[in-house]
Write a protein that holds these residues in place. Structure first.
Motif, PDB file in Angstrom:
ATOM      1  N   UNK A  46    -100.355 -37.523  54.484  1.00  0.00           N
ATOM      2  CA  UNK A  46    -100.279 -36.563  53.097  1.00  0.00           C
ATOM      3  C   UNK A  46    -101.734 -35.799  52.946  1.00  0.00           C
ATOM      4  N   UNK A  47    -102.707 -36.034  53.196  1.00  0.00           N
ATOM      5  CA  UNK A  47    -103.949 -35.314  53.215  1.00  0.00           C
ATOM      6  C   UNK A  47    -103.876 -34.081  54.152  1.00  0.00           C
ATOM      7  N   UNK A  65    -100.915 -32.721  55.234  1.00  0.00           N
ATOM      8  CA  UNK A  65     -99.956 -31.947  54.999  1.00  0.00           C
ATOM      9  C   UNK A  65    -100.365 -30.878  53.634  1.00  0.00           C
ATOM     10  N   UNK A  66    -101.503 -31.292  52.851  1.00  0.00           N
ATOM     11  CA  UNK A  66    -101.937 -30.667  51.917  1.00  0.00           C
ATOM     12  C   UNK A  66    -102.468 -29.113  52.581  1.00  0.00           C
ATOM     13  N   UNK A  70     -97.381 -28.143  41.323  1.00  0.00           N
ATOM     14  CA  UNK A  70     -97.155 -29.634  42.090  1.00  0.00           C
ATOM     15  C   UNK A  70     -98.349 -29.732  43.204  1.00  0.00           C
ATOM     16  N   UNK A  71     -98.495 -28.936  44.238  1.00  0.00           N
ATOM     17  CA  UNK A  71     -99.483 -29.127  45.162  1.00  0.00           C
ATOM     18  C   UNK A  71    -100.797 -29.409  44.787  1.00  0.00           C
ATOM     19  N   UNK A  91    -101.451 -30.867  41.376  1.00  0.00           N
ATOM     20  CA  UNK A  91    -101.535 -31.772  40.755  1.00  0.00           C
ATOM     21  C   UNK A  91    -101.742 -32.829  41.916  1.00  0.00           C
ATOM     22  N   UNK A  92    -100.950 -32.883  42.823  1.00  0.00           N
ATOM     23  CA  UNK A  92    -101.126 -33.996  43.850  1.00  0.00           C
ATOM     24  C   UNK A  92    -102.422 -34.003  44.343  1.00  0.00           C
ATOM     25  N   UNK A 101    -105.006 -33.492  42.895  1.00  0.00           N
ATOM     26  CA  UNK A 101    -105.787 -33.857  41.823  1.00  0.00           C
ATOM     27  C   UNK A 101    -106.848 -32.925  41.111  1.00  0.00           C
ATOM     28  N   UNK A 102    -106.190 -31.603  41.445  1.00  0.00           N
ATOM     29  CA  UNK A 102    -107.165 -30.558  40.685  1.00  0.00           C
ATOM     30  C   UNK A 102    -107.249 -30.624  39.219  1.00  0.00           C
ATOM     31  N   UNK A 103    -108.424 -30.219  38.574  1.00  0.00           N
ATOM     32  CA  UNK A 103    -108.473 -30.099  37.138  1.00  0.00           C
ATOM     33  C   UNK A 103    -107.552 -29.032  36.462  1.00  0.00           C
ATOM     34  N   UNK A 104    -107.327 -29.533  35.256  1.00  0.00           N
ATOM     35  CA  UNK A 104    -106.434 -28.820  34.487  1.00  0.00           C
ATOM     36  C   UNK A 104    -106.519 -27.379  34.351  1.00  0.00           C
TER      37      UNK A 104
END
Lengths: 310, 221
Positions: free
Chosen positions: B75-76, B78-79, B102-103, B105-106, B108-111
């Motif tokens: 997964x890491x 594929x990002x 989505x990418x 959020x996956x 873990x980016x900040x709001x």
């Protein structure tokens, strides 16, 4: 440190968002999800009601008498001093917790007080009642031991007759134990059924969202990221099921309350049914949520492995 | 950036999709992957995305052999790859904004970061005013632009596209291709599988032509 805090904040925020979006998804099909929660609620309510009834029963029976008692009716001819020394000796026996010596005169007084047949007793030339030593057994003494003890006591020369008063209470306690074990088993079985209900529901949800899962995997979503919303779905099912179970409990006890009070009144008892409303308000949803997460976890773990992007 | 060394891919059915394929793409370059259907274009892209594993040979991405990646590393990895699909592969129960986010959020980016970057990506594909729409409310060309925004929002090192214009008319296709060109100009390595040879000629980039699972030597650019 600041980076760690920022990470934690993002992580918690993501969890909150996931939790509420899962809740929102449930809201989208209210009828089928309510039915699922209702099934969970009933499965939780049944053992909960039985447990509470059992608690109530245990409380009533503990009011009756704690521990078991043997009455030793002494020989009429036995002197007061000899009786007292026997009383002291019995106190040192390992099975015995306390003893209470009651002279023949005291027995008579008690009899008169309880049954009020003064005239009849006055006619009799002597006191027909023997002196009595009431022997309280220690709680841990088993029924088989009580029988050997009873034989031993009957064999004492000073004792006319030793009688175990609480045989019925012992039987009741054993019945109580069987009951609580039965309810425990029922509880486990119904908890398993909750796991299955939730697991199966989540399995269907996963199948419906197969494409979505596959896309998320393609753009780098980890398995735990994919699992999360489903675990929250299980969590919500469980919580709602728990609340429904609590409502069922309230209805059941509302219906039982007045007949039980009537029954207690017939026995002249002050007993009232304890509902444990507050306690079950916290325990049932907690238990439901726990089962929900476990049930969802099992299924999601199984299913997600099988979905690979193509 | 992308280096294939003697890659074979046989499917369990016995079909051989790639037969000793070797090629190399420099970092920051852009190329078209062409060939008839069944020539192995999709298989090649799937190998880069880590969806399929080669039967033998090496797939080196940014110097690392991705065949050796573990399940938890995948997964890491594929990002770092942006994927664009012929059928867009959008999530239909989420808004345009949420699809593109989505990418992030996956990852873990900040709001605030998410808001900023999603809008930047949507701005670039010209769909900023549609961020609240659901994908079904958009035309095919718009949906594909959402797909591209999602693919680039995480600033991937490689952008892969599998027939991205397959469902679009010529006008929209050339618009989409202009977008890919722009992303290549800011340093992303871009590989586009297509059978639209006119478009390839118009654009004037390198072409990797596949024939029966190999680079067609006669057509090397």
């Amino acid at each position: 440190m600041i980076r760690l805090l920022a990470f934690l904040k993002t992580y918690l925020l993501h969890h909150l968002q996931t939790a509420f979006s899962s809740l929102g998804k449930l809201w989208e099909s209210p009828i089928s999800n309510s039915l699922t929660s209702l099934a969970i609620g009933i499965a939780l309510a049944l053992p909960a009601c039985l447990f509470i009834l059992l608690f109530n029963f245990t409380q009533v029976s503990s009011q009756w008498q704690d521990g078991s008692q043997i009455s030793l009716f002494l020989q009429q001819s036995l002197s007061d001093n000899k009786a007292k020394s026997l009383d002291k000796k019995l106190n040192t026996w390992p099975e015995i917790s306390t003893t209470n010596y009651q002279t023949a005169a005291e027995s008579l007084a008690e009899f008169k007080q309880r049954f009020g047949m003064d005239d009849l007793l006055d006619v009799l030339p002597d006191n027909p009642l023997p002196a009595v030593i009431l022997v309280e057994l220690k709680d841990e003494v088993q029924t088989e031991k009580i029988n050997t003890l009873l034989k031993k006591l009957n064999a004492l020369p000073a004792v006319e007759h030793a009688q175990f008063d609480m045989a019925w209470l012992q039987r009741l306690r054993n019945l109580n134990k069987i009951g609580s074990r039965g309810i425990m088993l029922l509880g486990i079985l119904l908890s398993l059924s909750v796991l299955l209900i939730i697991g199966n529901t989540i399995r269907l949800t996963i199948i419906n969202r197969k494409d979505e899962i596959s896309i998320i995997k393609l753009i780098g979503g980890t398995n735990s990221f994919i699992r999360r919303p489903f675990l929250y779905t299980g969590f919500w099912y469980g919580i709602f099921g728990g609340f429904i179970a609590w409502l069922i409990l309230l209805i059941v006890f509302y219906l039982l309350d007045s007949p039980v009070n009537n029954l207690a009144g017939l026995y002249g008892s002050q007993f009232t049914l304890q509902w444990y409303t507050l306690l079950s308000f916290f325990i049932l949803p907690f238990l439901g949520a726990l089962l929900g997460i476990i049930g969802a976890g099992f299924t999601v773990h199984q299913q997600i492995k099988e979905i690979e992007p193509k | 950036m992308i280096r294939f060394g003697g890659v074979y891919k046989r499917y369990p059915s016995g079909q051989e999709a790639l037969s000793g394929l070797s090629f190399h793409m420099e970092a920051g370059s852009m190329a078209f992957l062409t060939g008839h259907s069944g020539a192995g274009k999709s298989t090649l892209l799937k190998l880069i995305a880590g969806v399929e594993q080669p039967s033998s040979g090496q797939v080196l991405i940014d110097g690392k052999n991705i065949v050796q990646l573990s399940k938890s590393q995948m997964p890491i990895y594929r990002r770092k790859i942006g994927l664009v699909f012929q059928d867009y592969q959008l999530l239909h129960d989420r808004t345009v904004f949420d699809n593109v986010a989505l990418p992030l959020i996956i990852a873990g980016a900040d709001h605030q970061e998410i808001g900023r970057r999603v809008r930047a990506a949507l701005d670039k594909v010209g769909l900023l005013e549609k961020e609240r729409n659901l994908p079904v409310a958009l035309s095919g060309g718009e949906q594909q632009r959402v797909g591209i925004a999602r693919a680039v929002v995480n600033r991937p090192m490689i952008l892969l596209a599998d027939e991205p214009t397959g469902n679009l008319d010529a006008q929209l296709s050339s618009e989409i291709m202009q977008l890919f060109k722009q992303f290549n100009q800011i340093g992303t390595t871009v590989l586009i599988a297509t059978h639209d040879l006119n478009l390839v000629q118009q654009m004037g980039y390198a072409e990797i032509a596949l024939k029966q699972g190999r680079v067609d030597a006669g057509k090397m650019a």
